[in-house]
Design a protein around this motif. Structure first.
Motif, short mmCIF file in Angstrom:
data_model
loop_
_atom_site.label_atom_id
_atom_site.label_comp_id
_atom_site.label_asym_id
_atom_site.label_seq_id
_atom_site.Cartn_x
_atom_site.Cartn_y
_atom_site.Cartn_z
N GLN A 337 35.91 32.65 34.79
CA GLN A 337 35.36 32.30 36.10
C GLN A 337 34.43 33.39 36.62
O GLN A 337 33.34 33.11 37.13
CB GLN A 337 36.54 32.09 37.06
CG GLN A 337 36.17 31.85 38.50
CD GLN A 337 35.74 30.42 38.75
OE1 GLN A 337 36.11 29.54 37.98
NE2 GLN A 337 34.95 30.19 39.78
N GLY A 338 34.85 34.65 36.47
CA GLY A 338 34.03 35.77 36.94
C GLY A 338 32.69 35.80 36.23
O GLY A 338 31.66 36.04 36.87
N PHE A 372 34.97 44.37 35.71
CA PHE A 372 33.77 43.68 36.20
C PHE A 372 33.02 44.62 37.15
O PHE A 372 33.64 45.34 37.94
CB PHE A 372 34.16 42.45 37.04
CG PHE A 372 34.45 41.20 36.25
CD1 PHE A 372 33.42 40.49 35.63
CD2 PHE A 372 35.75 40.70 36.17
CE1 PHE A 372 33.68 39.32 34.94
CE2 PHE A 372 36.02 39.54 35.47
CZ PHE A 372 34.98 38.84 34.85
N ASP A 373 31.70 44.52 37.10
CA ASP A 373 30.89 45.20 38.12
C ASP A 373 30.19 44.11 38.95
O ASP A 373 30.14 42.95 38.56
CB ASP A 373 29.84 46.10 37.44
CG ASP A 373 29.13 47.01 38.45
OD1 ASP A 373 29.59 47.11 39.61
OD2 ASP A 373 28.10 47.60 38.08
N ARG A 374 29.68 44.52 40.10
CA ARG A 374 28.91 43.65 41.00
C ARG A 374 29.70 42.39 41.40
O ARG A 374 29.20 41.27 41.36
CB ARG A 374 27.56 43.29 40.38
CG ARG A 374 26.76 44.54 40.12
CD ARG A 374 25.32 44.31 39.76
NE ARG A 374 24.70 45.60 39.41
CZ ARG A 374 24.25 46.49 40.27
NH1 ARG A 374 24.29 46.25 41.56
NH2 ARG A 374 23.74 47.65 39.89
N GLY A 378 31.83 36.36 47.85
CA GLY A 378 31.77 34.91 47.67
C GLY A 378 32.46 34.42 46.40
O GLY A 378 32.65 33.22 46.21
N MET A 379 32.83 35.33 45.53
CA MET A 379 33.40 34.91 44.22
C MET A 379 34.90 34.66 44.32
O MET A 379 35.60 35.36 45.05
CB MET A 379 33.14 36.02 43.19
CG MET A 379 31.69 36.26 42.92
SD MET A 379 31.48 37.66 41.79
CE MET A 379 29.70 37.70 41.66
N ARG A 380 35.38 33.72 43.50
CA ARG A 380 36.84 33.47 43.46
C ARG A 380 37.57 34.70 42.94
O ARG A 380 38.69 34.98 43.35
CB ARG A 380 37.13 32.26 42.59
CG ARG A 380 36.99 30.94 43.38
CD ARG A 380 37.39 29.76 42.53
NE ARG A 380 38.74 29.88 42.03
CZ ARG A 380 39.22 29.24 40.97
NH1 ARG A 380 38.43 28.40 40.30
NH2 ARG A 380 40.45 29.39 40.57
N VAL A 393 34.55 45.97 40.49
CA VAL A 393 33.85 46.96 41.31
C VAL A 393 32.95 46.21 42.29
O VAL A 393 32.19 45.32 41.91
CB VAL A 393 33.01 47.91 40.43
CG1 VAL A 393 32.25 48.92 41.31
CG2 VAL A 393 33.90 48.64 39.43
N VAL A 394 33.11 46.58 43.56
CA VAL A 394 32.31 46.00 44.64
C VAL A 394 31.47 47.15 45.19
O VAL A 394 31.95 48.28 45.25
CB VAL A 394 33.24 45.45 45.75
CG1 VAL A 394 32.45 44.78 46.86
CG2 VAL A 394 34.28 44.50 45.17
N ARG A 395 30.25 46.89 45.59
CA ARG A 395 29.40 47.97 46.10
C ARG A 395 29.19 47.82 47.60
O ARG A 395 28.97 46.69 48.07
CB ARG A 395 28.06 47.96 45.37
CG ARG A 395 28.20 48.43 43.91
CD ARG A 395 27.09 47.89 43.06
NE ARG A 395 27.29 48.23 41.66
CZ ARG A 395 26.64 49.21 41.01
NH1 ARG A 395 25.74 49.93 41.63
NH2 ARG A 395 26.90 49.45 39.73
N ALA A 396 29.27 48.93 48.33
CA ALA A 396 29.04 48.90 49.78
C ALA A 396 28.22 50.13 50.16
O ALA A 396 28.31 51.17 49.51
CB ALA A 396 30.37 48.91 50.53
N ALA A 397 27.46 49.97 51.23
CA ALA A 397 26.56 51.06 51.63
C ALA A 397 27.27 52.11 52.49
O ALA A 397 26.85 53.26 52.56
CB ALA A 397 25.37 50.49 52.39
#
Ligand code: NAD
Length: 502
Positions: A337-338, A372-374, A378-380, A393-397
């Motif tokens: 799914q990812g 996983f990166d990025r 919105g993703m399941r 991995v999620v990116r934030a400012a």
């Protein structure tokens, strides 16, 4: 072999249905567990009800001494218990020992029950009047537990419940039934009278019986959120006291000033320990600022490549299998799914192959650590609890952006922040909408003398599990106001509160 139940201080059979219990490391089943029917659960409740009056009237110190004895027995039998956990759950033996140790700490805390039940006393609450609050047991109470901690989560519940004077019916996960039964036998050996602790193995039928039986005064539940919500609402509608701990999706946040190698090491254990099957696991890491994600990913990739995956019974392995074939398929489906959702798959655990003892590919439910990166909200794979060895991995400012992500998530079990900035740490821990927070601690599981619980859809009910909250959950307050008039006191009518009189 058939695994049965423990009722009134002895093994007991009951129920027409049964299901296989698998060894997740081999995919084989050499035993089955009997699933208690309604009559069997009612027998356990009746045994608990019969044991209650004498147990309630047993001095707390005597109840505490049984806990002390049980602690010794658990330490003596630790190897046998850990082998049962690993054989049915799959986790590595050192991790099984870790959960047992955490469970034993709850027994130690229950050993302080004479102190914990002392109550509150006010002399001269009014002229010649004393008042005190005491904490009385509820009666028969029940616990329903998940597969991922076969020893620890039951030990969060029943030792404190019985130390407070209640009697107990435990329904462990039918996927991992043996450890709780083994411990019930040790509790009997430690001196717990018959009927004080009963264990019924089973599924929905057993749970529904506990939920609807009026003799059961309170229910502690730990498991997935949909079931937790059902237990909470049904139990409350049946006038029971209920606490229902549910699922999780815990974020770690890494600021650019953090000790990155330290954070990587901590995240490895938090993401992949127990194959990601912990409600306090870290499946998401939010990398804040330029370059943080790249630095983390480089460290994670290096350590993931060095991980050993195989049977939990082999001490050289870092990670065992997932619990069942069905769960393996579910977690693998999330990786598919990812990829379909556009996350960048950096390390693919689906490619793992483990060789069994016979030299052929293992039939165990092994899945390699996955990165996983990025990943985006919105993703399941961001929103849903995967409960497997999958780290995104999620990116934030900025820190506020990272915190807004966490606060918007439906779950609020645990979170942690890696930083060297005390001001940021203090702001994060005081404002974040999550029940358990770590600062440079990836798995902030509270010690036994604090309490454990998440916020939002990770916990339904007012009180957290174990620790001081458990004493409140398993008792009801009674406040007594008492006056012994001195002989010769005038007996006249009074129309105002005594405490208001001079
Ligand atoms: P689960 O919800 O499937 O099962 C938990 C218990 O509920 C088991 O005893 C099971 O027999 C029973 N059950 C399952 N379906 C039922 C139904 N429809 N009606 C009545 N009873 C039912 O959970 P699980 O897969 O065993 O455990 C994993 C879940 O537990 C994850 O979501 C994890 O986050 C959660 N968990 C939470 C905590 C916490 O403290 N918040 C701790 C450990 C695990």
């Amino acid at each position: 072999m058939t695994i049965t139940h423990w009722i009134n201080g002895e093994p007991a059979a009951g129920g027409e249905r049964s299901q296989p219990v698998y060894d997740p490391a081999t995919g084989q089943s050499a035993q089955e567990v009997q699933l208690a029917d309604r009559a069997t659960v009612e027998r356990a409740i009746a045994a608990a009800e019969q044991a209650y009056p004498a147990w309630r009237d047993t001095p707390p110190l005597k109840r505490a001494r049984i806990m002390m004895k049980l602690k010794d027995l658990l330490e003596q039998h630790a190897d046998a218990i850990c082998q049962l956990i690993t054989a049915e759950h799959g986790k590595v033996l050192s991790d099984a020992l870790g959960e047992l140790q955490r469970g034993i700490e709850n027994i130690e805390y229950a050993g302080y029950v004479p102190e914990l039940l002392k109550g509150e006393h006010s002399k001269e609450a009014g002229p010649g009047i004393d008042s005190w609050s005491e904490f009385q047991p509820l009666g028969v109470v029940a616990g329903i537990t998940p597969f991922n901690f076969p020893a620890m989560v039951p030990l969060w519940m029943w030792p404190m419940a019985v130390a407070c004077g209640n009697t107990f019916v435990l329904k462990p996960s039918e996927r991992v039934p043996s450890a709780a039964l083994y411990i019930a036998r040790l509790a009997a050996e430690a001196g717990l009278p018959p009927g004080v602790l009963n264990v019924v193995n089973g599924d929905r039928e057993a749970v529904e019986t506990l939920l609807h039986d009026g003799r059961v005064k309170a229910i502690s539940f730990v498991g997935s959120t949909p079931v937790a919500e059902h237990i909470y609402h049904t139990g409350c509608a049946q006038n029971k006291r209920v606490q229902a701990l549910g699922g999780a999706k815990n974020h770690a946040v890494v600021l650019p000033d953090a000790d990155i190698p330290g954070a990587v090491g901590a995240l490895m254990g938090a993401a992949f320990g127990s194959c990601g099957q912990r409600c306090m696991a870290i499946p998401l890491v939010v990398a804040v600022g330029d370059g943080t994600a790249e630095a983390l990913i480089a460290g994670l990739r290096q350590q993931m490549a060095a991980m050993r995956v195989g049977p939990g019974s082999d001490n050289r392995n870092d990670m065992g299998p997932l619990v069942t074939q069905q769960h393996y398929q579910k977690v693998k489906g999330y990786i598919d799914q990812g990829v379909a959702e556009g996350a960048e798959l950096l390390v693919d655990g689906r490619e793992l192959s483990v060789i069994g003892a016979d030299g052929r590919p293992s039939q165990g439910y092994f899945l390699g650590p996955t990165l996983f990166d990025r990943v985006t909200p919105g993703m399941r794979i961001y929103q849903e609890e995967i409960f497997g060895p999958v780290l995104g991995v999620v990116r934030a400012a900025s820190l506020p952006e990272a915190m807004a992500l966490i606060d918007a998530h439906e779950y609020g079990n645990g979170t942690c922040l890696f930083t060297r900035d005390g001001e940021a740490a203090r702001y994060f821990s005081s404002r974040i909408q999550v029940g358990m927070v770590g600062i440079n601690v990836a798995l902030p599981v509270p010690v036994a003398y604090h309490s454990f619980g998440g916020w939002k859809r990770s916990l339904f009910g007012d009180l957290h599990a174990y620790g001081p909250d458990a004493v409140r959950f398993y008792t009801k307050r009674k406040t007594v106001t008492q006056r012994w008039p001195a002989s010769g006191d005038a007996r006249r009518a009074s129309f105002s509160f005594p405490s208001g009189q001079g």
